[in-house]
Design an enzyme around this catalytic site. Sequence first.
Site, mmCIF file in Angstrom:
data_model
loop_
_atom_site.group_PDB
_atom_site.id
_atom_site.type_symbol
_atom_site.label_atom_id
_atom_site.label_comp_id
_atom_site.label_asym_id
_atom_site.label_seq_id
_atom_site.Cartn_x
_atom_site.Cartn_y
_atom_site.Cartn_z
ATOM 1 N N HIS A 125 -8.808 8.224 -6.458
ATOM 2 C CA HIS A 125 -7.580 8.981 -6.736
ATOM 3 C C HIS A 125 -6.938 9.516 -5.458
ATOM 4 C CE1 HIS A 125 -9.967 9.117 -10.469
ATOM 5 N NE2 HIS A 125 -8.787 9.007 -11.059
ATOM 6 N N CYS A 148 -7.206 3.652 -11.845
ATOM 7 C CA CYS A 148 -8.444 4.116 -11.214
ATOM 8 C C CYS A 148 -9.689 3.337 -11.664
ATOM 9 C CB CYS A 148 -8.637 5.612 -11.417
ATOM 10 S SG CYS A 148 -8.670 6.155 -13.122
ATOM 11 N N ASP A 208 -14.135 8.265 -4.686
ATOM 12 C CA ASP A 208 -13.003 8.631 -5.533
ATOM 13 C C ASP A 208 -11.792 7.757 -5.222
ATOM 14 O OD1 ASP A 208 -11.122 9.871 -7.084
ATOM 15 O OD2 ASP A 208 -11.385 11.872 -6.219
#
Length: 450
Positions: free
Chosen positions: A338, A112, A336
Site C-alpha cells: 500500500h 493490493c 506492505d
Amino acid sequence: MEASGTDDVEKLKSKFLSAWHNMKYSWVLKTKTYFKRNSPVFLLGKCYHFKYEDSGVTADDCSNSGSDSKEDLSGNVDEFRKDFISRIWLTYRKEFPQIESSSWTTDCGWGCTLRTGQMLLAQGLLVHFLGRDWTWTEALDIFCSESDFWTANTARKLDPSLEKSSPENEEYVSLGKQPLQNSEKKRYSEDLHRKIISWFADYPLAYFGLHQLVKLGKNSGKVAGDWYGPAVVSHLLRKAIEESSDPELQGITIYVAQDCTIYNADVYDLQCNKGNEKAVVILVPVRLGGERTNMEYFEYVKGILSLEFCIGIIGGKPKQSYYFVGFQDDSLIYMDPHYCQSFVDVSIKNFPLESFHCPSPKKMSFKKMDPSCTVGFYCRNAREFEKAAEELTKVLKSSTKQNYPLFTFVNGHAQDFDFVCTPVYDQNDLFTEDEKKRLKRFSTEEFVLL
C-alpha cells in the site's frame, strides 16, 4: 447516446478515484518497527538473532525452525536486514500504460492482493533461479527512513565491510575460485535479478504483470478496479505461468490445492511432465477460522514460516492485503504493497532497482490477521516435494488442540476422489466451468480489499 454519457461518467469517476488514491497512498505514516533482542526472528525459513556472538545464544533457541543446520542461526542484524531487503517488493504504481478495456493507469486502492500474489511468486522465482541464500549486493545501500529501528536496542552502526557479499551469500552462484569467474557469476545473478523483476513489470507484455493478471481475471468475471481475494489470485498466477512463453520459465509450474488438500500424484504429474522434471510452486488457499482468525492456528503459521520450503503467505487484515514473510514471538513480519510509486520502464537498460526492494519490514499481531489466506511453497524437484510433504505433515500434526489440520496431503489424484484435476481447456476459455464455480465461491468468502 445515453450509453456514451454513462461511459463518460464512469471514466470521470475512475479518474477521480485514481487521483484520490494516488495522493492517499503516496503518503506513508513513518512508524518505527521494533524487534526484541532476546527472541529469534524467522524469515522465510531462516532464523536470526539480534544478539552479539558472545551473548551465549545457541542453536537450541531456533529449535522450532524446521531446519537441521545450525548455520541458520545468525548474530548479525545486518544479515537479517540484507536478507529482507533482497526480497522483491511490488507495490501500487501510477502512470503505467492504460489497462485494456478500461481507463485505469494505476492500481491504487484495488490491486493490493494482486501485488502480494506477485511478491510471493517473485520469491519462488528468486529461489528457483538464484537459490534461497542469494542476496542483492546493494541491499545495505537502500536508504531506510526508519534507521533508528535498526540500531535501537539491537545493532551497532553499519560496518562498511558488511556491504560486500559474504562467501556464504555468494555460494550458490560463485562456483569458481578465480576472481574473473566470481565476477561473471555475480553479473549473471544480477542479470537474472533484473529479468525476474521485468516479468512483473506494469505493461501488457509482462508475463506476471498487473495487465496480464487483470486480463486473465476477466475469465472469472473480474475487471480492473475489482477486488481480488487470495484464492482467486492463486489461480490467476497458475494461469499466468501456464501462458508464459519464455524458455526459462518452462522449468517451473504452479499447483493450486483444492479444498485444503494437496493430491500428491497430481503434483508428481506436474513435476514430471513429458519426462522433464520441473520445479513446482504449491499454493494452498486456507481459512484460519470463521469470521475471525482462530488464535490456535498461530502455531501452524509459525511452523510453516519456519520451513525452508516456504515462500510466504498471501494474506492481510480486513480491507488490506499483506505479504507475510516471517515472525517474531506473536507478531507477523510482512511487506506492505500500500505505497504508490511511479511506473518504472524496465525496457531501459540498467533501470533503477531501488523501488522494487523494501527498506524496512513491518510487524502486526497475529490476532489482527484475516482468516482468508494462501500459503506458498517451492519444491525444486520430486525429492524436495517428498521432503516438504514430510516436514509439513509434522507441522500440521504438531497441535493437539485442533481436530482438523490446516490442510492435508493425500496419496492419489484428485480425480480419484471425484474432483477435476487436470481439465482439458478450450483455447478460448482459460477457466473450466468447475474452476469458475470454485473461483466464484472463493470470491464470496474472502475479505473486501480497498
